[in-house]
Design an enzyme around this catalytic site. Structure first.
Site, PDB file in Angstrom:
ATOM      1  N   GLU A 273      38.806   1.184   3.419  1.00 43.31           N
ATOM      2  CA  GLU A 273      39.302   1.341   4.793  1.00 43.31           C
ATOM      3  C   GLU A 273      39.206   2.797   5.256  1.00 43.31           C
ATOM      4  O   GLU A 273      40.215   3.398   5.631  1.00 43.31           O
ATOM      5  CB  GLU A 273      40.772   0.910   4.869  1.00 43.31           C
ATOM      6  CG  GLU A 273      41.077  -0.476   4.373  1.00 43.31           C
ATOM      7  CD  GLU A 273      42.591  -0.755   4.295  1.00 43.31           C
ATOM      8  OE1 GLU A 273      43.405   0.177   4.445  1.00 43.31           O
ATOM      9  OE2 GLU A 273      42.936  -1.921   4.079  1.00 43.31           O
ATOM     10  N   PRO A 274      38.028   3.398   5.248  1.00 44.04           N
ATOM     11  CA  PRO A 274      37.950   4.805   5.649  1.00 44.04           C
ATOM     12  C   PRO A 274      38.126   4.974   7.155  1.00 44.04           C
ATOM     13  O   PRO A 274      37.631   4.179   7.938  1.00 44.04           O
ATOM     14  CB  PRO A 274      36.532   5.211   5.233  1.00 44.04           C
ATOM     15  CG  PRO A 274      35.747   3.940   5.252  1.00 44.04           C
ATOM     16  CD  PRO A 274      36.719   2.840   4.889  1.00 44.04           C
ATOM     17  N   ARG A 276      39.239   8.709   8.793  1.00 47.02           N
ATOM     18  CA  ARG A 276      38.890  10.107   9.051  1.00 47.02           C
ATOM     19  C   ARG A 276      37.468  10.463   8.634  1.00 47.02           C
ATOM     20  O   ARG A 276      36.739  11.141   9.363  1.00 47.02           O
ATOM     21  CB  ARG A 276      39.871  10.997   8.279  1.00 47.02           C
ATOM     22  CG  ARG A 276      39.748  12.477   8.576  1.00 47.02           C
ATOM     23  CD  ARG A 276      40.573  13.314   7.586  1.00 47.02           C
ATOM     24  NE  ARG A 276      41.881  12.781   7.294  1.00 47.02           N
ATOM     25  CZ  ARG A 276      43.008  13.117   7.940  1.00 47.02           C
ATOM     26  NH1 ARG A 276      42.967  14.026   8.901  1.00 47.02           N
ATOM     27  NH2 ARG A 276      44.160  12.573   7.604  1.00 47.02           N
ATOM     28  N   CYS A 342      54.782  22.931  27.995  1.00 47.32           N
ATOM     29  CA  CYS A 342      55.989  23.763  27.937  1.00 47.32           C
ATOM     30  C   CYS A 342      56.685  23.695  26.587  1.00 47.32           C
ATOM     31  O   CYS A 342      57.856  23.339  26.515  1.00 47.32           O
ATOM     32  CB  CYS A 342      56.942  23.304  29.021  1.00 47.32           C
ATOM     33  SG  CYS A 342      57.362  21.568  28.807  1.00 47.32           S
TER      34      CYS A 342
HETATM   35  N1  LLP Z   1      44.283   2.268   5.572  1.00 47.29           N
HETATM   36  C1  LLP Z   1      45.616   2.407   5.775  1.00 47.29           C
HETATM   37  C2  LLP Z   1      46.522   1.325   5.376  1.00 47.29           C
HETATM   38  C3  LLP Z   1      46.108   3.586   6.369  1.00 47.29           C
HETATM   39  O1  LLP Z   1      47.411   3.730   6.561  1.00 47.29           O
HETATM   40  C4  LLP Z   1      45.204   4.613   6.757  1.00 47.29           C
HETATM   41  C5  LLP Z   1      45.681   5.830   7.403  1.00 47.29           C
HETATM   42  C6  LLP Z   1      43.841   4.406   6.531  1.00 47.29           C
HETATM   43  C7  LLP Z   1      43.408   3.221   5.926  1.00 47.29           C
HETATM   44  C8  LLP Z   1      42.791   5.409   6.911  1.00 47.29           C
HETATM   45  O2  LLP Z   1      42.944   6.586   6.175  1.00 47.29           O
HETATM   46  P1  LLP Z   1      41.869   7.766   6.301  1.00 47.29           P
HETATM   47  O3  LLP Z   1      40.577   7.288   5.704  1.00 47.29           O
HETATM   48  O4  LLP Z   1      41.731   8.112   7.743  1.00 47.29           O
HETATM   49  O5  LLP Z   1      42.487   8.879   5.530  1.00 47.29           O
HETATM   50  N2  LLP Z   1      47.451  11.136  11.686  1.00 47.29           N
HETATM   51  C9  LLP Z   1      47.194  11.699  10.383  1.00 47.29           C
HETATM   52  C10 LLP Z   1      46.578  10.701   9.455  1.00 47.29           C
HETATM   53  C11 LLP Z   1      47.399   9.435   9.299  1.00 47.29           C
HETATM   54  C12 LLP Z   1      46.759   8.418   8.378  1.00 47.29           C
HETATM   55  C13 LLP Z   1      47.482   7.129   8.438  1.00 47.29           C
HETATM   56  N3  LLP Z   1      46.921   6.060   7.664  1.00 47.29           N
HETATM   57  C14 LLP Z   1      46.322  12.928  10.568  1.00 47.29           C
HETATM   58  O6  LLP Z   1      46.015  13.281  11.701  1.00 47.29           O
HETATM   59  O7  LLP Z   1      45.959  13.589   9.599  1.00 47.29           O
END
Ligand code: LLP
Length: 414
Positions: A273-274, A276, A342
């Site tokens: 589940e990528p 970012r 602000c």
């Molecule tokens: N699967 C699940 C169950 C998740 O909770 C997340 C991210 C992902 C996949 C995707 O993860 P990634 O591959 O993007 O690392 N807003 C934060 C990041 C929050 C991530 C939440 N869950 C930031 O801006 O760094």
């Protein structure tokens, strides 16, 4: 590959100079590179070649329909967290049968929508949710495909706000409780146990904790098989980190290698589940300097983007590279790059050395993930436009919000 690079002193997205986008679409504006998106997806596909695997893009990272549609066309599945995200996937042409529905707080309406759409799997995070899924499926006269999201209790060594696999987090079912809960699930009439899931955190630079989690999940799968519960898939979540500054971020192949090694020889389909790592470095936030303000202690570059457009610096103290769009032969100065909101917390970068003048454009780099999706209308600021660059073409994929839209749903009292 660098999809945002200088040519003749001007920063481009693929073939398009960024000032051209500012002139056509204004600022602040999110800009995504199609080639960068495709390149990031292809890296996962290459790393998983020869394995029975499905890449389910985590919609929360960037949910623009154009991006979802692009990934759908490349064969992606999707990981969603809400009925809203599921609706977006379907609107963008994604296949509900390739959708994983995650999240600790799925409402009854979410579950109804997911089961009716025929999602691939619901990742269940608590005993209470298991009962709710069973009840909703029963009401619909269907069986719901489920996994338990297991909390493997490994430390992902990332920012505390984005680490999710520790015992102390709100996410998932405790490792030791998973087996009894699977037994209970087996006895519920409207559930199909199809898999197991984990996700330990985000912006992971070292794959070792994720591989450790995968190994723990595999042990559980074996224990389940011994009881006659055989799983069709194992969902290892997302989490691969990217380079924002100078981090040594592994590429998809390097990140996945230890996970795949931990799961060598297994029959279950692997799901990832990528979020970012598919979109983060494929996007920048383009902003214009409104004023340069030389204070007594600090200099400020006050730009037209703010924390409402890109919350990550204010929320996590996250570091995003900030580049002048035109390289100038003026002296560098040290600036606080701040927005018009602000709040003292409204900054995009601290103490950045920039050779700029008022009116110049800046590109906030690596803003493709958790940028636009976390934006708000604080201070009644319309949300930014979004464009996708494809070679020398620029396509508007979301219009800048108009002020009237922001209060169109509001009413004054009689
Ligand atoms: N699967 C699940 C169950 C998740 O909770 C997340 C991210 C992902 C996949 C995707 O993860 P990634 O591959 O993007 O690392 N807003 C934060 C990041 C929050 C991530 C939440 N869950 C930031 O801006 O760094």
């Amino acid at each position: 590959m660098n999809f945002f690079a200088y040519r003749d002193g001007t920063l481009r997205a693929e073939e398009v100079p960024l000032p051209q986008i500012a002139a056509a679409h204004g600022t602040p504006c999110y800009i995504y590179s199609r080639a960068a998106l495709e390149d990031a997806f292809a890296a996962y596909q290459r790393a998983l070649a020869g394995r029975d695997a499905l890449v389910c893009y985590a919609v929360k990272a960037n949910s623009n329909l154009a991006i979802l549609n692009l990934f759908a066309r490349l064969g992606a599945g999707f990981d969603v967290l809400s009925g809203g995200e599921l609706a977006r996937v379907i609107a963008a042409g994604g296949d509900p049968a390739k959708v994983i529905f995650s999240g600790v707080g799925k409402s009854e309406a979410d579950l109804r929508q997911a089961i009716e759409a025929g999602v691939h799997c619901l990742n269940v995070e608590s005993p209470a949710e298991l009962d709710r899924v069973n009840a909703v499926a029963g009401m619909l006269g269907k069986r719901a495909p489920i996994s338990l999201r297991v909390n493997p209790d490994v430390d992902p060594k990332t920012h505390p706000y984005i680490s999710t696999g520790l015992r102390s987090n709100k996410f998932g079912v405790a490792y030791d409780e998973a087996l009894p809960l699977y037994r209970r699930a087996r006895d519920l009439p409207n559930l199909d146990i199809t898999g197991i899931a984990c996700h330990i955190g985000s912006q992971l630079l070292d794959p070792a904790p994720a591989a450790e989690a995968a190994a723990k999940v595999a042990l559980l799968a074996d224990a389940l098989a011994a009881e006659g519960i055989s799983l069709k898939h194992m969902d290892l979540g997302g989490g691969k980190g990217i380079r924002y500054r100078d981090e040594d971020a592994p590429d998809a192949a390097a990140y996945l290698a230890p996970l795949l090694a931990a799961l060598d020889g297994r029959r279950e389909k692997l799901v990832f589940e990528p979020g970012r790592s598919l979109v983060g470095n494929a996007g920048v936030l383009l902003t214009r300097i409104e004023y340069l303000k030389h204070g007594e202690e600090k200099n400020f570059a006050i730009v037209d983007a703010a924390m409402n457009d890109l919350l990550r610096p204010a929320l996590y103290d996250a570091w995003h590279d900030i580049r002048p769009v035109r390289q100038r032969a003026v002296d560098e100065d040290i600036y606080e790059v701040v927005g018009p909101v602000c709040e003292s917390g409204d900054f995009l970068g601290h103490a950045r050395s920039l050779a700029v003048e008022a009116g110049d454009l800046l590109a906030i780099m690596s803003a493709g993930a958790y940028g636009m999706v976390m934006s708000s209308n604080y201070n009644t600021r319309p949300r930014a436009a979004e464009v996708v660059v494809d070679g020398n073409q620029v396509r508007l994929v979301r219009e800048r919000e108009r002020i009237e839209q922001l209060f169109a749903g509001e009413r004054v009292l009689p």
